[in-house]
Design a protein around this motif. Sequence first.
Motif, short mmCIF file in Angstrom:
data_model
loop_
_atom_site.label_atom_id
_atom_site.label_comp_id
_atom_site.label_asym_id
_atom_site.label_seq_id
_atom_site.Cartn_x
_atom_site.Cartn_y
_atom_site.Cartn_z
N ALA A 78 7.92 -0.94 -1.76
CA ALA A 78 7.77 -2.35 -1.39
C ALA A 78 6.57 -2.55 -0.47
CB ALA A 78 9.05 -2.86 -0.73
N LYS A 79 6.40 -1.60 0.47
CA LYS A 79 5.26 -1.69 1.39
C LYS A 79 3.95 -1.60 0.63
CE LYS A 79 6.42 -0.45 6.11
NZ LYS A 79 6.12 0.50 7.20
N LEU A 80 3.94 -0.67 -0.34
CA LEU A 80 2.72 -0.48 -1.10
C LEU A 80 2.29 -1.77 -1.80
CD1 LEU A 80 3.26 3.03 -2.75
CD2 LEU A 80 1.56 2.42 -1.04
N LYS A 81 3.28 -2.54 -2.25
CA LYS A 81 2.95 -3.71 -3.06
C LYS A 81 2.90 -5.01 -2.28
CE LYS A 81 3.90 -5.69 -7.59
NZ LYS A 81 4.72 -5.65 -8.79
N TYR A 82 3.82 -5.18 -1.28
CA TYR A 82 3.97 -6.49 -0.66
C TYR A 82 3.73 -6.54 0.85
CZ TYR A 82 6.14 -7.61 -5.14
OH TYR A 82 6.38 -7.80 -6.47
N ASP A 83 3.50 -5.43 1.48
CA ASP A 83 3.29 -5.43 2.93
C ASP A 83 1.88 -5.91 3.25
OD1 ASP A 83 3.04 -4.96 5.62
OD2 ASP A 83 4.22 -3.13 5.57
N PRO A 84 1.74 -6.99 4.04
CA PRO A 84 0.40 -7.49 4.37
C PRO A 84 -0.44 -6.50 5.16
CG PRO A 84 2.11 -8.77 5.51
CD PRO A 84 2.82 -7.83 4.59
N GLU A 85 0.23 -5.53 5.81
CA GLU A 85 -0.53 -4.51 6.55
C GLU A 85 -1.10 -3.46 5.61
OE1 GLU A 85 1.86 -2.90 9.63
OE2 GLU A 85 2.08 -4.82 10.70
N GLU A 86 -0.51 -3.35 4.44
CA GLU A 86 -0.96 -2.35 3.48
C GLU A 86 -1.86 -2.95 2.40
OE1 GLU A 86 -0.29 0.84 3.74
OE2 GLU A 86 1.08 0.67 5.45
N ASN A 87 -1.95 -4.30 2.35
CA ASN A 87 -2.71 -4.96 1.29
C ASN A 87 -3.59 -6.06 1.87
OD1 ASN A 87 -1.24 -4.07 -1.48
ND2 ASN A 87 0.31 -4.36 0.11
N PRO A 89 -5.31 -9.86 1.57
CA PRO A 89 -4.78 -11.12 1.02
C PRO A 89 -5.02 -11.24 -0.48
CG PRO A 89 -5.84 -11.55 3.11
CD PRO A 89 -6.12 -10.10 2.79
N LEU A 90 -6.17 -10.78 -0.95
CA LEU A 90 -6.45 -10.85 -2.37
C LEU A 90 -5.50 -9.95 -3.16
CD1 LEU A 90 -8.15 -11.82 -4.74
CD2 LEU A 90 -9.81 -10.01 -4.23
N GLU A 91 -5.26 -8.74 -2.65
CA GLU A 91 -4.33 -7.82 -3.33
C GLU A 91 -2.92 -8.38 -3.34
OE1 GLU A 91 -6.48 -3.52 -2.36
OE2 GLU A 91 -5.08 -4.42 -0.92
N LEU A 92 -2.50 -8.96 -2.22
CA LEU A 92 -1.16 -9.56 -2.16
C LEU A 92 -1.02 -10.70 -3.16
CD1 LEU A 92 -0.21 -9.78 1.63
CD2 LEU A 92 1.02 -8.55 -0.16
N ALA A 93 -2.02 -11.57 -3.19
CA ALA A 93 -1.99 -12.70 -4.11
C ALA A 93 -1.90 -12.22 -5.55
CB ALA A 93 -3.21 -13.58 -3.92
N ASN A 94 -2.66 -11.17 -5.86
CA ASN A 94 -2.61 -10.59 -7.21
C ASN A 94 -1.25 -9.98 -7.52
OD1 ASN A 94 -4.85 -10.78 -9.04
ND2 ASN A 94 -6.11 -9.79 -7.46
N ASN A 95 -0.66 -9.31 -6.53
CA ASN A 95 0.65 -8.69 -6.74
C ASN A 95 1.71 -9.74 -7.01
OD1 ASN A 95 -0.43 -6.16 -6.35
ND2 ASN A 95 0.16 -6.02 -4.19
#
Length: 384
Positions: A78-87, A89-95
């Motif tokens: 979950a951290k890999l995909k949705y954690d803002p500290e690990e991603n 903003p662009l990666e989060l939006a894409n996920n």
Amino acid sequence: MAGNSEKETKMPMTDTERLEFCQKLDQELDDFINSLERKRYTEGWPEDRWEEEMDKHPFFMKNNPDGDVMSPLAEGLAKLKYDPEENTPLELANNYKEDGNFNFKHKNYRLAILGYTEGIKVKCNDPEINASLYNNRAASHWHLKNYRSSLYDSEKALLFKPEHTKARLRAAKAACEVAKYNICIQHCEKLLSQNNDKEVVELLSLAKKKRLIQERDERKEKRKTSKKEEERDEIIKTIIERGIRVSNCEDEDDIDLSKLEPCLPDSQDCMVHLENGILKWPILLMYPEYQMTDVVKACPENVPLLNQLEQLFPAPWDTNKQYNVWTVNVYFEGYDKMPHVINPKKNLGDLLVTKYFELKAGTPAFFILPRGSEIESRFLEVYL
């Protein structure tokens, strides 16, 4: 010195011995398998619940089950995909967009909306992604027939990407569905300036026809409203001319129809109205002895109250036959908080201007009691 030890030599197996040895191994393997407990394999994903089981897998699950502690593996994924500290903003939006697309593909439109919404909340600076998130959420709303939301999201997508054809077409369709024909026409005309699409031409034609019908209906409603306002003004003018006192009004300039709207049971749809210059009133007749009421919805002001009583008596609840027009007294409660007996042979209009009479909730109200009865005495004692 010791003598040389004899070296033990091993003779190779003959073909017959090799065959016998293989047969022995096969038999031992069969005996071992047969000795195992026969148990049906239940660890797989059943066909009827494979999606449910897949959601429980830490790699595919999107939310932690309520009340459960997330396993280290699931937490890490979950951290890999949705954690803002690990991603970023662009990666989060894409996920989140991918998550929404997955649910959209499987027709889980409400879940898709949640995914796209989370992606929008990230507020990344990529106009392409933002346009896509809003457009995809608009598509989800469209499938759920949430046309206003679909229109809103489609137009938001166009703010990020004005040349987004799909978003503009969906905006036009959604606008037509919610009867915003001018907006539909604007979007259609912009689309047709780029490409003469048959679907858009037909939608534009439909929107123009519906706009004409809408404008016609609006004119009718406006005339109807204007006529109603004239009628209301005439009713108020007539009440003032009659000299009828209205409750909660300081003077005649304070009278409006809101203070003439009936709020009593069964009388909400029969407000006072004018017919050929005659005021017709809803009247409330109360029988304290039986806790019963009658509502007469349109009693003309030029008709005696007695006429209304004659139509109501004998009453089905009057088992003792005490109520008829010649054996009852009729009272009203005046603005002095005292009961006043009236002569029911008088016209209703004359009763409404009797001293101490006050019109409440747009409905003249009268108490009906058997003359000289015990219930009449108790009724009058309340005011002493």
